[in-house]
Design a protein around this motif. Structure first.
Motif, PDB file in Angstrom:
ATOM      1  N   GLY A  43    -103.221  42.810  69.857  1.00 43.77           N
ATOM      2  CA  GLY A  43    -103.309  41.771  70.715  1.00 43.77           C
ATOM      3  C   GLY A  43    -102.364  41.398  71.897  1.00 43.77           C
ATOM      4  N   HIS A  44    -101.978  40.410  72.164  1.00 44.29           N
ATOM      5  CA  HIS A  44    -100.906  39.748  73.174  1.00 44.29           C
ATOM      6  C   HIS A  44    -100.136  38.835  72.485  1.00 44.29           C
ATOM      7  CE1 HIS A  44    -103.567  42.035  76.004  1.00 44.29           C
ATOM      8  NE2 HIS A  44    -102.604  42.261  76.495  1.00 44.29           N
ATOM      9  N   VAL A  45     -98.877  39.027  72.629  1.00 41.16           N
ATOM     10  CA  VAL A  45     -98.098  37.881  72.131  1.00 41.16           C
ATOM     11  C   VAL A  45     -96.816  37.951  73.378  1.00 41.16           C
ATOM     12  CG1 VAL A  45     -96.317  37.212  70.568  1.00 41.16           C
ATOM     13  CG2 VAL A  45     -98.492  38.484  69.762  1.00 41.16           C
ATOM     14  N   TRP A  46     -96.562  36.820  73.820  1.00 39.86           N
ATOM     15  CA  TRP A  46     -95.483  36.794  74.998  1.00 39.86           C
ATOM     16  C   TRP A  46     -95.900  37.536  76.055  1.00 39.86           C
ATOM     17  CZ3 TRP A  46     -92.845  38.070  69.771  1.00 39.86           C
ATOM     18  CH2 TRP A  46     -92.694  37.015  69.111  1.00 39.86           C
ATOM     19  N   ASN A  47     -96.970  37.616  76.379  1.00 37.65           N
ATOM     20  CA  ASN A  47     -97.497  38.233  77.576  1.00 37.65           C
ATOM     21  C   ASN A  47     -97.253  39.717  77.619  1.00 37.65           C
ATOM     22  OD1 ASN A  47     -98.637  36.080  78.907  1.00 37.65           O
ATOM     23  ND2 ASN A  47     -96.351  35.460  79.370  1.00 37.65           N
ATOM     24  N   LYS A  48     -97.194  40.423  76.230  1.00 35.94           N
ATOM     25  CA  LYS A  48     -96.901  41.825  75.953  1.00 35.94           C
ATOM     26  C   LYS A  48     -98.089  42.262  75.194  1.00 35.94           C
ATOM     27  CE  LYS A  48     -91.918  41.017  76.385  1.00 35.94           C
ATOM     28  NZ  LYS A  48     -90.789  41.712  75.755  1.00 35.94           N
ATOM     29  N   PRO A  49     -98.426  43.570  75.061  1.00 32.61           N
ATOM     30  CA  PRO A  49     -99.313  43.967  74.265  1.00 32.61           C
ATOM     31  C   PRO A  49     -98.644  44.383  72.923  1.00 32.61           C
ATOM     32  CG  PRO A  49     -98.913  45.782  75.969  1.00 32.61           C
ATOM     33  CD  PRO A  49     -98.288  44.409  76.237  1.00 32.61           C
ATOM     34  N   VAL A  50     -99.067  44.007  71.917  1.00 33.84           N
ATOM     35  CA  VAL A  50     -98.394  43.953  70.667  1.00 33.84           C
ATOM     36  C   VAL A  50     -99.238  44.499  69.525  1.00 33.84           C
ATOM     37  CG1 VAL A  50     -97.054  42.189  68.948  1.00 33.84           C
ATOM     38  CG2 VAL A  50     -96.769  42.254  71.402  1.00 33.84           C
ATOM     39  N   ALA A  51     -98.465  45.150  68.699  1.00 35.56           N
ATOM     40  CA  ALA A  51     -99.073  45.590  67.270  1.00 35.56           C
ATOM     41  C   ALA A  51     -98.203  44.842  66.341  1.00 35.56           C
ATOM     42  CB  ALA A  51     -98.937  47.326  67.102  1.00 35.56           C
ATOM     43  N   THR A  52     -98.843  44.285  65.465  1.00 38.81           N
ATOM     44  CA  THR A  52     -98.174  43.438  64.146  1.00 38.81           C
ATOM     45  C   THR A  52     -98.691  44.182  63.058  1.00 38.81           C
ATOM     46  OG1 THR A  52     -98.498  41.288  65.656  1.00 38.81           O
ATOM     47  CG2 THR A  52     -97.864  41.116  63.142  1.00 38.81           C
ATOM     48  N   ILE A  53     -97.396  44.372  62.415  1.00 37.42           N
ATOM     49  CA  ILE A  53     -97.670  45.130  60.943  1.00 37.42           C
ATOM     50  C   ILE A  53     -97.010  44.448  59.766  1.00 37.42           C
ATOM     51  CG2 ILE A  53     -97.896  47.394  62.171  1.00 37.42           C
ATOM     52  CD1 ILE A  53     -94.737  47.852  61.258  1.00 37.42           C
ATOM     53  N   TYR A  54     -97.406  44.735  58.623  1.00 33.37           N
ATOM     54  CA  TYR A  54     -96.965  44.118  57.490  1.00 33.37           C
ATOM     55  C   TYR A  54     -96.541  44.966  56.336  1.00 33.37           C
ATOM     56  CZ  TYR A  54     -99.975  40.477  59.537  1.00 33.37           C
ATOM     57  OH  TYR A  54    -100.320  39.572  60.398  1.00 33.37           O
ATOM     58  N   VAL A  55     -95.094  45.051  56.188  1.00 30.55           N
ATOM     59  CA  VAL A  55     -94.539  45.849  55.170  1.00 30.55           C
ATOM     60  C   VAL A  55     -93.854  45.226  53.949  1.00 30.55           C
ATOM     61  CG1 VAL A  55     -93.086  47.876  54.678  1.00 30.55           C
ATOM     62  CG2 VAL A  55     -94.531  47.786  57.078  1.00 30.55           C
ATOM     63  N   ARG A  56     -94.025  45.442  52.687  1.00 36.50           N
ATOM     64  CA  ARG A  56     -93.592  44.880  51.508  1.00 36.50           C
ATOM     65  C   ARG A  56     -92.075  45.495  51.636  1.00 36.50           C
ATOM     66  NH1 ARG A  56     -97.058  42.257  47.676  1.00 36.50           N
ATOM     67  NH2 ARG A  56     -99.232  42.959  48.189  1.00 36.50           N
ATOM     68  N   PRO A  57     -91.018  44.236  51.159  1.00 32.22           N
ATOM     69  CA  PRO A  57     -89.729  44.735  51.036  1.00 32.22           C
ATOM     70  C   PRO A  57     -89.441  45.838  50.231  1.00 32.22           C
ATOM     71  CG  PRO A  57     -89.789  42.325  51.487  1.00 32.22           C
ATOM     72  CD  PRO A  57     -91.199  42.934  51.034  1.00 32.22           C
ATOM     73  N   GLN A  58     -90.000  45.986  49.131  1.00 32.81           N
ATOM     74  CA  GLN A  58     -89.773  47.147  48.118  1.00 32.81           C
ATOM     75  C   GLN A  58     -90.155  48.595  48.591  1.00 32.81           C
ATOM     76  OE1 GLN A  58     -91.953  44.548  47.800  1.00 32.81           O
ATOM     77  NE2 GLN A  58     -93.450  45.137  45.881  1.00 32.81           N
ATOM     78  N   ARG A  59     -90.949  48.711  49.604  1.00 37.91           N
ATOM     79  CA  ARG A  59     -91.515  50.011  50.195  1.00 37.91           C
ATOM     80  C   ARG A  59     -90.228  50.605  50.886  1.00 37.91           C
ATOM     81  NH1 ARG A  59     -95.377  49.079  47.166  1.00 37.91           N
ATOM     82  NH2 ARG A  59     -97.231  48.433  47.722  1.00 37.91           N
TER      83      ARG A  59
END
Length: 166
Positions: A43-59
């Motif tokens: 989507g858009h965040v801070w007027n930029k196209p953005v991908a938001t990802i989720y990664v667990r710390p143990q990975r």
């Protein structure tokens, strides 16, 4: 031949493939790894196209992301790559060479340091612009996913390049 595409053009591919998994690839210059993700947004965040990802710390991928400035998202469109997605989502790059095991080939990106996956027709290159650790909330839906309290780290990547390999 690579055809540049916009966020609006890539969104349907992204949303269709996400439940089956998308390859997240990252390098810190020392190590490179690919893992399968199924939690992400664009989507858009801070007027930029953005991908938001989720990664667990143990990975294993998270340990590489800590020292990286970017990542790529790689989406198979014409090929299912189901077996490779399963392996990359269930096996650790600490224990196996995922590229050899899955017959995947990292190739140079155009705008970021992390490579793309040659076998994926759609490649999204992202520069990390923000990181946020998740914290427990009182929402039962959130808590159900974290019985061990091993909350994901959220990474926001500005989409600096996206293209479809024709």
């Amino acid at each position: 031949m690579k055809k540049k595409i916009s966020l609006a053009e890539l969104a349907p591919y992204f949303m269709k493939q996400l439940p089956q998994g998308i390859f997240l690839t990252v390098t810190d210059g020392e190590q490179t790894n690919t893992m399968t993700i199924a939690w992400a947004t664009i989507g858009h965040v801070w007027n930029k196209p953005v991908a938001t990802i989720y990664v667990r710390p143990q990975r294993h991928t998270h340990s590489i992301l800590k020292n990286a400035n970017d990542f790529t998202l790689n989406i198979p469109v014409q090929r299912s790559l189901k077996e490779a997605l399963t392996i990359c989502g269930t096996k650790s790059g600490r224990d196996i060479d995922k590229y050899a095991t899955c017959n995947l080939h990292p190739v140079a990106s155009e705008a970021v340091f992390s490579p793309c996956i040659e076998e994926c027709e759609l490649n999204i290159e992202c520069r990390i612009i923000y990181r946020q650790d998740m914290h427990g909330e009182n929402d039962p839906a959130v808590e159900r996913h974290y019985p061990q309290k091993d909350y994901h780290q959220i990474l926001y990547g500005e989409i600096v390049n996206a293209y479809y390999n024709e």
